[in-house]
Design an enzyme around this catalytic site. Structure first.
Site, mmCIF file in Angstrom:
data_model
loop_
_atom_site.group_PDB
_atom_site.id
_atom_site.type_symbol
_atom_site.label_atom_id
_atom_site.label_comp_id
_atom_site.label_asym_id
_atom_site.label_seq_id
_atom_site.Cartn_x
_atom_site.Cartn_y
_atom_site.Cartn_z
ATOM 1 N N LYS A 110 0.846 -1.184 0.000
ATOM 2 C CA LYS A 110 0.000 0.000 0.000
ATOM 3 C C LYS A 110 0.885 1.239 0.000
ATOM 4 O O LYS A 110 1.733 1.400 0.870
ATOM 5 C CB LYS A 110 -0.901 0.031 1.243
ATOM 6 C CG LYS A 110 -2.101 -0.898 1.188
ATOM 7 C CD LYS A 110 -3.210 -0.385 0.275
ATOM 8 C CE LYS A 110 -3.844 0.878 0.821
ATOM 9 N NZ LYS A 110 -4.644 0.663 2.018
ATOM 10 N N HIS A 111 0.696 2.094 -0.966
ATOM 11 C CA HIS A 111 1.419 3.359 -1.051
ATOM 12 C C HIS A 111 2.931 3.172 -0.928
ATOM 13 O O HIS A 111 3.603 3.807 -0.130
ATOM 14 C CB HIS A 111 0.882 4.346 -0.021
ATOM 15 C CG HIS A 111 -0.520 4.785 -0.320
ATOM 16 N ND1 HIS A 111 -0.837 5.612 -1.371
ATOM 17 C CD2 HIS A 111 -1.697 4.475 0.282
ATOM 18 C CE1 HIS A 111 -2.136 5.806 -1.403
ATOM 19 N NE2 HIS A 111 -2.691 5.127 -0.424
ATOM 20 N N ASN B 97 12.221 6.124 7.516
ATOM 21 C CA ASN B 97 12.802 5.111 8.381
ATOM 22 C C ASN B 97 11.827 3.943 8.525
ATOM 23 O O ASN B 97 10.629 4.127 8.494
ATOM 24 C CB ASN B 97 13.075 5.689 9.774
ATOM 25 C CG ASN B 97 14.248 6.642 9.795
ATOM 26 O OD1 ASN B 97 15.264 6.420 9.178
ATOM 27 N ND2 ASN B 97 14.101 7.733 10.549
ATOM 28 N N HIS C 181 13.916 5.291 -0.561
ATOM 29 C CA HIS C 181 13.102 6.493 -0.783
ATOM 30 C C HIS C 181 12.745 6.586 -2.261
ATOM 31 O O HIS C 181 13.467 6.097 -3.113
ATOM 32 C CB HIS C 181 13.862 7.748 -0.354
ATOM 33 C CG HIS C 181 14.072 7.850 1.118
ATOM 34 N ND1 HIS C 181 13.063 8.194 2.002
ATOM 35 C CD2 HIS C 181 15.178 7.637 1.866
ATOM 36 C CE1 HIS C 181 13.549 8.214 3.232
ATOM 37 N NE2 HIS C 181 14.837 7.870 3.188
#
Length: 393
Positions: free
Chosen positions: A66-67, A232, A393
């Site tokens: 999810k996302h 994180n 990221h």
């Protein structure tokens, strides 16, 4: 095909949108549906995770995304009767394959977060796995292939709009990856670190230096999961699956708390009171999941007060008291915990201990490593310094 036009980007106002290859053809084929920008981000990140889990463990793997972060990840170990019940697959009239077990675990670990997920499967999707996916609210699935029976089931999901993506399992991306932010191009080498290398567990600074086979497997699952989780991040794992993932937090202790809370909820769902909740007939799966989450949490009165409980239960259940929850959580042991970077303070270990953590893998390298080691020794926790940071990221 080297380009796929998309309806829009992350948001409807972000047009035009596409994915494309500068060289060669796209390694994916859309078999059903029309995946969007975020669907494809989830699909491609989750595929990398399950492919690596398969390579590292030799077991079929599944992930629920999810996302652009996993809500769950697991390998295909058999399910105990308790897990079959809390994952709501105890009513099936067919046998679960190893891949279906992996998906049931990945989807079942954090059902609240998995609602509307994108599924990744390491192996050819079989009929049993497709039938499990059919029951859940989900946006799509990516796999190296699908049996004819499985594909027929999935193509019928959501009136034919369910996203089904086949990916070339032999595709190897270029060693350099790029992304743009604010019109500026970033470039870096892909993160190809092998987490199944024996050296990962070579540096053990704690007094307890014993990692059994199950702990090594679960730590490997947790580390690979973190490799594809927005940083994180911290991951608790047990019994061949992630049971709590804390993603995208600015403070590591908040990651540890969030993931620990999810791990506690996973364990509390196995409490006899929870497993005996008298749900009304025909309750929707999402409503049942939300009700359980409230019942085991701090807002139980939302589903137990007069006028509310009748919407979910045939009779009003007895509350799960704070003392009962604490006593039950204390019975959870042998949990593994991994972090995508070093733990800066021993408070992370204190929190991890409350959720039954016995084994830890983290990068090491904090100026307070001595305090972290001391806190592990306080609870006889075995901890390995991997020397590997896994920011994503």
């Amino acid at each position: 095909m080297n380009e796929l036009q998309l309806k829009y980007g992350c948001n409807p106002n972000q047009k035009p949108s596409r994915i494309y290859m500068e060289n060669g053809e796209l390694p994916i084929e859309i078999l059903s549906g029309r995946p969007g920008y975020i669907n494809l981000l989830d699909a491609l990140n989750s595929w990398q995770l399950v492919k690596e889990l398969r390579q590292a463990t030799g077991l079929p793997a599944a992930a629920s995304f999810k996302h652009v972060s996993p809500a769950g990840a697991a390998v295909g170990l058999p399910l105990s009767p308790t897990l079959r019940q809390i994952y709501f697959v105890d009513d099936l009239n067919f046998e679960l394959t190893p891949l279906a077990n992996a998906y049931a675990r990945a989807r079942g670990a954090d059902r609240m977060s998995s609602y509307g997920d994108f599924v990744a499967l390491s192996d050819t999707c079989d009929l049993a796995t497709a039938l499990l996916i059919k029951r859940e609210v989900s946006d799509g699935v990516i796999a190296p292939d699908f049996t004819e029976e499985a594909l027929q089931v999935l193509r019928e999901k959501r009136n034919g709009t369910y996203n089904v993506i086949r990916i070339d399992p032999d595709y190897t991306p270029e060693p350099i990856e790029r992304k743009q932010v604010y019109g500026i191009t970033f470039e870096q080498g892909r993160n190809e670190v092998r987490l199944d290398h024996p050296e990962i567990f070579a540096n053990i600074p704690t007094k307890n230096k014993t990692f059994n086979d199950e702990a090594r497997r679960d730590l490997l699952i947790a580390l690979i999961t973190l490799k594809y989780t927005q940083s994180n991040s911290v991951c608790y794992a047990k019994d061949g699956q992630a049971i709590g993932i804390g993603a995208g937090q600015q403070s590591r202790i908040h990651c540890t708390r969030l993931a620990g809370q999810k791990a506690d909820i996973w364990w509390l769902r196995q409490h006899p009171k929870v497993m005996a909740l008298p749900f009304i007939d025909g309750i929707r799966r999402a409503d049942r999941d939300n009700t359980i989450d409230l019942y085991v949490g701090d807002e139980a009165d939302d589903v137990l007060k007069e006028g509310a409980w009748q919407q979910f239960f045939t009779t009003r259940p007895e509350p799960l008291t704070a003392d009962e929850k604490q006593a039950w959580i204390a019975q959870n042991t042998g949990v593994s915990l991994a972090s995508d970077a070093f733990f800066p303070f021993g408070d992370n270990i204190e929190r991890a201990h409350k959720s039954g953590v016995s084994y830890i893998a983290q990068a090491g390298g904090s100026v307070r490593d001595d305090h972290v080691i001391m806190t592990c020794d306080k609870y006889d926790i075995a901890m390995a310094f991997t020397g590997v940071r896994l920011f994503h990221h």
